[in-house]
Design a protein around this motif. Structure first.
Motif, mmCIF file in Angstrom:
data_model
loop_
_atom_site.group_PDB
_atom_site.id
_atom_site.type_symbol
_atom_site.label_atom_id
_atom_site.label_comp_id
_atom_site.label_asym_id
_atom_site.label_seq_id
_atom_site.Cartn_x
_atom_site.Cartn_y
_atom_site.Cartn_z
ATOM 1 N N ASP A 103 7.640 8.369 13.267
ATOM 2 C CA ASP A 103 7.652 7.418 14.385
ATOM 3 C C ASP A 103 6.244 7.167 14.917
ATOM 4 O O ASP A 103 5.934 6.062 15.377
ATOM 5 C CB ASP A 103 8.569 7.921 15.507
ATOM 6 N N LEU A 104 5.384 8.190 14.879
ATOM 7 C CA LEU A 104 4.004 8.011 15.316
ATOM 8 C C LEU A 104 3.262 7.056 14.394
ATOM 9 O O LEU A 104 2.429 6.266 14.840
ATOM 10 C CB LEU A 104 3.294 9.359 15.379
ATOM 11 N N VAL A 105 3.552 7.144 13.113
ATOM 12 C CA VAL A 105 2.960 6.216 12.146
ATOM 13 C C VAL A 105 3.394 4.790 12.456
ATOM 14 O O VAL A 105 2.594 3.854 12.429
ATOM 15 C CB VAL A 105 3.385 6.598 10.715
ATOM 16 N N ALA A 106 4.671 4.627 12.757
ATOM 17 C CA ALA A 106 5.212 3.291 13.005
ATOM 18 C C ALA A 106 4.524 2.610 14.183
ATOM 19 O O ALA A 106 4.365 1.385 14.201
ATOM 20 C CB ALA A 106 6.718 3.383 13.257
ATOM 21 N N ASP A 107 4.108 3.399 15.161
ATOM 22 C CA ASP A 107 3.472 2.840 16.357
ATOM 23 C C ASP A 107 1.978 2.578 16.174
ATOM 24 O O ASP A 107 1.391 1.847 16.970
ATOM 25 C CB ASP A 107 3.669 3.793 17.545
ATOM 26 N N ASP A 108 1.367 3.148 15.117
ATOM 27 C CA ASP A 108 -0.070 2.990 14.935
ATOM 28 C C ASP A 108 -0.449 3.130 13.458
ATOM 29 O O ASP A 108 -1.208 4.017 13.081
ATOM 30 C CB ASP A 108 -0.818 4.036 15.779
ATOM 31 N N PRO A 109 0.086 2.274 12.597
ATOM 32 C CA PRO A 109 -0.169 2.437 11.161
ATOM 33 C C PRO A 109 -1.586 2.065 10.773
ATOM 34 O O PRO A 109 -2.291 1.373 11.518
ATOM 35 C CB PRO A 109 0.837 1.468 10.528
ATOM 36 N N ILE A 110 -1.991 2.535 9.609
ATOM 37 C CA ILE A 110 -3.266 2.102 9.039
ATOM 38 C C ILE A 110 -3.102 0.655 8.572
ATOM 39 O O ILE A 110 -2.175 0.336 7.827
ATOM 40 C CB ILE A 110 -3.671 3.010 7.867
ATOM 41 N N THR A 111 -3.990 -0.209 9.004
ATOM 42 C CA THR A 111 -3.851 -1.633 8.700
ATOM 43 C C THR A 111 -4.904 -2.164 7.737
ATOM 44 O O THR A 111 -4.793 -3.297 7.274
ATOM 45 C CB THR A 111 -3.915 -2.458 10.007
ATOM 46 N N CYS A 112 -5.916 -1.367 7.433
ATOM 47 C CA CYS A 112 -6.997 -1.863 6.580
ATOM 48 C C CYS A 112 -6.690 -1.702 5.094
ATOM 49 O O CYS A 112 -7.512 -2.085 4.248
ATOM 50 C CB CYS A 112 -8.315 -1.184 6.926
ATOM 51 N N TYR A 113 -5.541 -1.128 4.751
ATOM 52 C CA TYR A 113 -5.114 -1.007 3.360
ATOM 53 C C TYR A 113 -3.652 -1.406 3.271
ATOM 54 O O TYR A 113 -2.863 -1.123 4.173
ATOM 55 C CB TYR A 113 -5.302 0.427 2.842
ATOM 56 N N ASP A 114 -3.270 -2.033 2.162
ATOM 57 C CA ASP A 114 -1.886 -2.471 1.997
ATOM 58 C C ASP A 114 -1.185 -1.775 0.832
ATOM 59 O O ASP A 114 -0.143 -2.230 0.366
ATOM 60 C CB ASP A 114 -1.821 -3.985 1.808
ATOM 61 N N ASN A 115 -1.770 -0.677 0.362
ATOM 62 C CA ASN A 115 -1.193 0.043 -0.780
ATOM 63 C C ASN A 115 -0.758 1.454 -0.384
ATOM 64 O O ASN A 115 -0.853 2.394 -1.168
ATOM 65 C CB ASN A 115 -2.194 0.106 -1.937
ATOM 66 N N LEU A 116 -0.266 1.606 0.848
ATOM 67 C CA LEU A 116 0.134 2.920 1.356
ATOM 68 C C LEU A 116 1.646 3.038 1.480
ATOM 69 O O LEU A 116 2.328 2.077 1.835
ATOM 70 C CB LEU A 116 -0.469 3.171 2.744
ATOM 71 N N MET A 117 2.155 4.236 1.199
ATOM 72 C CA MET A 117 3.494 4.632 1.609
ATOM 73 C C MET A 117 3.348 5.905 2.432
ATOM 74 O O MET A 117 2.436 6.703 2.192
ATOM 75 C CB MET A 117 4.406 4.878 0.407
ATOM 76 N N TYR A 118 4.249 6.108 3.375
ATOM 77 C CA TYR A 118 4.174 7.276 4.252
ATOM 78 C C TYR A 118 5.301 8.241 3.906
ATOM 79 O O TYR A 118 6.452 7.833 3.719
ATOM 80 C CB TYR A 118 4.261 6.849 5.714
ATOM 81 N N THR A 119 4.956 9.509 3.821
ATOM 82 C CA THR A 119 5.919 10.503 3.352
ATOM 83 C C THR A 119 6.644 11.198 4.494
ATOM 84 O O THR A 119 6.083 11.438 5.553
ATOM 85 C CB THR A 119 5.220 11.560 2.471
ATOM 86 N N VAL A 120 7.903 11.503 4.217
ATOM 87 C CA VAL A 120 8.758 12.276 5.117
ATOM 88 C C VAL A 120 9.332 13.437 4.325
ATOM 89 O O VAL A 120 9.669 13.292 3.143
ATOM 90 C CB VAL A 120 9.901 11.397 5.682
#
Length: 223
Positions: A103-120
């Motif tokens: 949820d913290l990622v969702a509120d402040d994601p990295i925006t300078c790259y578009d090739n990311l996935m976030y792990t849970v």
């Protein structure tokens, strides 16, 4: 891998890996006081064998609770990876608190790259609807989610398997198109290990050397 200050990184770097093999790099630095510089150095060492292999990772399992710190670290490390590998590789990034605070990622994601996935990460006997709700929140905000570790037991790696909770997680992942990696293919004396000590490293693995969690993992993958 071990600390990027240690010898194992060099050993891995000298190991011949053929093109199109999947390589995963985890830098477990949270107990060693490693900095972003150390993580970048680790990526620089591993990059010659990682190049042209599709999947990268920014590190191990973050224990930090402050996403601001983790985000700054990741942005440095991602730059090192992308500067070396121009193939626009898929990069997996962890979340704070042992890959729980998506949820913290969702509120402040990295925006300078578009090739990311976030792990849970989840362990079905410990993590329930609250973590799925947080993941739903992230998905609704356009965050790509990947379950890079899970188990049917408690987060300790032991305790009983929670069949009902594991089914809820499996159904949720299927409904949301979220991929799952299961922990672990090993013969340790713990619930989350899939094999008994009688299993060979090379296989094949008859039914009698596959522990209950391994059989459950096979049934989920078989779907």
């Amino acid at each position: 891998c071990s600390s990027p200050r240690g010898g194992l990184m060099t050993e891995v770097n000298n190991y011949e890996v053929t093109k199109n093999k999947e390589i995963g790099l985890r830098v477990y630095g949270h107990r060693l006081g490693l900095t972003a510089f150390d993580g970048c150095r680790a990526s620089s060492l591993i990059a010659p064998i990682e190049k042209n292999n599709t999947e990268k990772s920014t590190g191990g399992i973050p224990v930090l609770t402050d996403f601001f710190v983790l985000k700054a670290y990741a942005e440095e490390l991602i730059k090192v990876i992308t500067d070396i590998d121009d193939s626009h590789p898929l990069i997996m990034m962890g979340c704070p608190s042992w890959d729980q605070r998506i949820d913290l990622v969702a509120d402040d994601p990295i925006t300078c790259y578009d090739n990311l996935m976030y792990t849970v990460h989840f362990y079905a006997a410990t993590h329930k609807q609250e973590l799925r709700d947080a993941s739903d929140y992230a998905i609704a905000k356009g965050i790509p989610v990947f379950i890079s570790e899970c188990g049917g037991c408690e987060a300790s790696g032991n305790g009983p398997i929670d069949d009902e909770s594991m089914k809820e997680w499996s159904d949720w992942a299927a409904a949301n198109g979220v991929s799952i990696l299961m922990w672990s293919i090993s013969d340790k004396d713990e619930t989350c290990s899939m094999f008994t000590p009688d299993a060979t490293s090379e296989g094949p693995w008859p039914e009698e050397v596959i522990k209950p969690w391994g059989r459950m993992a096979m049934s989920i993958i078989g779907k």
